[in-house]
Design a protein around this motif. Structure first.
Motif, PDB file in Angstrom:
ATOM      1  N   ASP A   1       0.822  -1.208   0.000  1.00  0.00           N
ATOM      2  CA  ASP A   1       0.000   0.000   0.000  1.00  0.00           C
ATOM      3  C   ASP A   1       0.858   1.260   0.000  1.00  0.00           C
ATOM      4  OD1 ASP A   1       0.987  -0.073   2.551  1.00  0.00           O
ATOM      5  OD2 ASP A   1      -0.953  -0.122   3.563  1.00  0.00           O
ATOM      6  N   HIS A   2       2.145   1.124  -0.404  1.00  0.00           N
ATOM      7  CA  HIS A   2       3.043   2.265  -0.634  1.00  0.00           C
ATOM      8  C   HIS A   2       3.174   3.129   0.624  1.00  0.00           C
ATOM      9  CE1 HIS A   2       2.438   1.244  -4.912  1.00  0.00           C
ATOM     10  NE2 HIS A   2       1.171   1.116  -4.569  1.00  0.00           N
ATOM     11  N   SER A   3       3.381   2.489   1.764  1.00  0.00           N
ATOM     12  CA  SER A   3       3.381   3.228   3.019  1.00  0.00           C
ATOM     13  C   SER A   3       4.553   2.845   3.902  1.00  0.00           C
ATOM     14  CB  SER A   3       2.071   2.977   3.779  1.00  0.00           C
ATOM     15  OG  SER A   3       2.012   1.649   4.254  1.00  0.00           O
ATOM     16  N   ILE A   4       4.800   3.694   4.900  1.00  0.00           N
ATOM     17  CA  ILE A   4       5.763   3.438   5.965  1.00  0.00           C
ATOM     18  C   ILE A   4       4.969   3.301   7.249  1.00  0.00           C
ATOM     19  CG2 ILE A   4       7.854   4.265   7.103  1.00  0.00           C
ATOM     20  CD1 ILE A   4       7.796   6.406   4.683  1.00  0.00           C
ATOM     21  N   LYS A   5       5.182   2.212   7.978  1.00  0.00           N
ATOM     22  CA  LYS A   5       4.433   1.966   9.202  1.00  0.00           C
ATOM     23  C   LYS A   5       5.404   1.897  10.371  1.00  0.00           C
ATOM     24  CE  LYS A   5       0.872  -0.280   6.502  1.00  0.00           C
ATOM     25  NZ  LYS A   5       0.282  -1.528   5.994  1.00  0.00           N
ATOM     26  N   VAL A   6       5.177   2.741  11.356  1.00  0.00           N
ATOM     27  CA  VAL A   6       6.058   2.835  12.519  1.00  0.00           C
ATOM     28  C   VAL A   6       5.355   2.245  13.732  1.00  0.00           C
ATOM     29  CG1 VAL A   6       7.403   4.406  13.981  1.00  0.00           C
ATOM     30  CG2 VAL A   6       7.047   4.959  11.556  1.00  0.00           C
ATOM     31  N   TYR A   7       6.010   1.231  14.337  1.00  0.00           N
ATOM     32  CA  TYR A   7       5.447   0.538  15.505  1.00  0.00           C
ATOM     33  C   TYR A   7       6.313   0.852  16.717  1.00  0.00           C
ATOM     34  CZ  TYR A   7       2.967  -2.233  11.977  1.00  0.00           C
ATOM     35  OH  TYR A   7       2.180  -2.631  10.927  1.00  0.00           O
ATOM     36  N   SER A   8       5.663   1.029  17.847  1.00  0.00           N
ATOM     37  CA  SER A   8       6.405   1.302  19.077  1.00  0.00           C
ATOM     38  C   SER A   8       5.679   0.697  20.261  1.00  0.00           C
ATOM     39  CB  SER A   8       6.582   2.824  19.272  1.00  0.00           C
ATOM     40  OG  SER A   8       5.331   3.446  19.352  1.00  0.00           O
ATOM     41  N   SER A   9       6.400   0.599  21.375  1.00  0.00           N
ATOM     42  CA  SER A   9       5.805   0.068  22.607  1.00  0.00           C
ATOM     43  C   SER A   9       4.822   1.078  23.159  1.00  0.00           C
ATOM     44  CB  SER A   9       6.902  -0.216  23.630  1.00  0.00           C
ATOM     45  OG  SER A   9       7.806  -1.179  23.145  1.00  0.00           O
ATOM     46  N   THR A  10       3.722   0.551  23.683  1.00  0.00           N
ATOM     47  CA  THR A  10       2.680   1.446  24.209  1.00  0.00           C
ATOM     48  C   THR A  10       2.409   1.139  25.683  1.00  0.00           C
ATOM     49  OG1 THR A  10       0.988  -0.127  23.466  1.00  0.00           O
ATOM     50  CG2 THR A  10       1.559   1.686  21.979  1.00  0.00           C
TER      51      THR A  10
END
Length: 414
Positions: free
Chosen positions: A405-414
């Motif tokens: 989907d031509h995207s950058i996805k940033v994951y982090s601890s919550t």
């Protein structure tokens, strides 16, 4: 075009609906097959895409995809200009480029073909495992129009900025930690510092963006203002993946030569000091990552399909002295996890564990530290479509580049 015209896809779809309102499982499977064909065939001639020749998928500057044969036919005998048959935007044949996501998908499916859903791990054999507690999607950047078929992502160790390589008019986009696009540079063209086709990107600790250019088989470096500072063109067959060491050296793969190189340069002065082959006899090496603490290097090899079988991948880990300390191919990983794994990107987390993206299960998987390799621990198992890039930011956030989907996805601890 010289072949007999077929009814437009919308007409065939309407005709199928008018035949009845049956929504049986067979009808659902037929709809799924239609969706697969729509993705894997040219929407002008309705012939299936292929890796070579006239069936090779090409991007137009507007983002639509046609096969090479249709691009040539639309351009005419003089091959000067053509008009996109969908949005009517004019362009020249020289402005087209390979559609890498489709080519990678064709490679994944292999010569035997096979269903797209099964290739991407969407078969109904069971529900995907949930992501570990505490890891959540914090930010999603890009999307179609902002990014076009992105191929590489890297994080600046100091500033937290993200550099993304893609197939747009300006090949490199730089995003700030908050997600705002700070800068675009790296023009598409034939000038010395232009980028023909970026395959991967990394950011050195001294703040330089280094790109592998598959168009002219070179490695090019820029500062964060977009000024070209160095271009290395000699000696490479097809430079592909790259990653920076804490000393601002660059480790890169040459996919066609089957080799691994260490590039040392003074990027501030634009001087190449040394380009040394540090490993040979690899099989189509592509993605590479360097452990920032131990100096270990991990490489993903893409193994060619034999006979009717599909291609596979192999993960190799080398010590800082470039001694092989561990490896595992798709078959061995299948013994750990009961699903076919096809790795496309790789990174080390801050504890030195190997992390890979898998386009079959549309997931990010931790394979453990070199001394315990491999284990199997899914980090992200939903919300991805075709992950092709992976990096960690200084604050520990995990960044996934999703070409689906031509995207950058940033994951982090919550």
């Amino acid at each position: 075009l010289s072949r007999a015209p077929r009814p437009p896809r919308w007409a065939r779809a309407i005709r199928g609906r008018c035949a009845g309102s049956d929504r049986s499982p067979q009808a659902g499977m037929a709809a799924e097959d239609e969706a697969e064909l729509s993705l894997l065939e040219c929407r002008v001639c309705f012939e299936p895409y292929g890796p070579d020749g006239q069936r090779r998928p090409l991007n137009l500057p507007c983002g639509h995809v046609l096969c090479r044969g249709c691009v040539g036919a639309l351009a005419g005998a003089e091959r000067r200009r053509l008009e996109c048959p969908f949005c009517r935007r004019p362009c020249g044949p020289a402005e087209t480029s390979d559609c890498r996501p489709l080519l990678q998908l064709l490679e994944l499916l292999g010569p035997a073909g096979g269903g797209l859903a099964s290739a991407l791990g969407r078969s109904g054999g069971g529900a995907a495992a949930p992501a570990p507690a505490g890891l959540g999607l914090r930010l999603c950047l890009g999307g179609w129009g902002s990014l076009v078929n992105p191929t590489g992502v890297a994080a600046c160790p100091g500033s937290g900025r993200l550099a993304v390589a893609h197939d747009g008019k300006k090949r490199i986009h730089v995003f700030g930690p908050s997600g705002f696009c700070l800068r675009r540079f790296g023009e598409r063209g034939d000038a010395g510092n232009d980028i023909k086709y970026p395959l991967d990107v990394t950011v050195t600790s001294d703040g330089h963006v280094v790109v592998t250019d598959g168009g002219d088989c070179s490695v090019k470096a820029f500062d964060f203002d977009g000024r070209g500072v160095l271009a290395v063109r000699e000696g490479f067959c097809l430079p592909w993946g790259l990653d920076a060491t804490p000393k601002s050296e660059v480790i890169l793969t040459d996919s066609e030569a089957g080799a691994l190189y260490r590039l040392t340069a003074d990027f501030h002065r634009g001087e190449l000091k040394k380009c040394q082959m540090i490993r040979s006899r690899l099989v189509s090496p592509r993605a590479v990552a360097v452990c920032q603490t131990s100096g270990a290097v991990v490489v993903i090899e893409h193994l060619k399909a034999r006979g009717p079988s599909k291609g596979s991948t192999r993960v190799k880990i080398f010590s800082v002295e470039m001694d092989l300390i561990g490896q595992m191919d798709s078959f061995g990983l299948n013994l750990v996890f009961p699903s076919r794994i096809y790795a496309t990107a790789v990174a080390f987390d801050k504890e030195g564990r190997v992390i890979v993206t898998d386009v079959c299960s549309q997931a990010v998987i931790c394979l453990g530290k070199p001394e315990e390799f491999p284990i199997f621990n899914p980090l992200i198992s939903h919300g991805l479509f075709y992950p092709v890039g992976l990096t960690y930011m200084a604050n520990g956030s995990l960044v996934v580049l999703d070409s689906g989907d031509h995207s950058i996805k940033v994951y982090s601890s919550t």
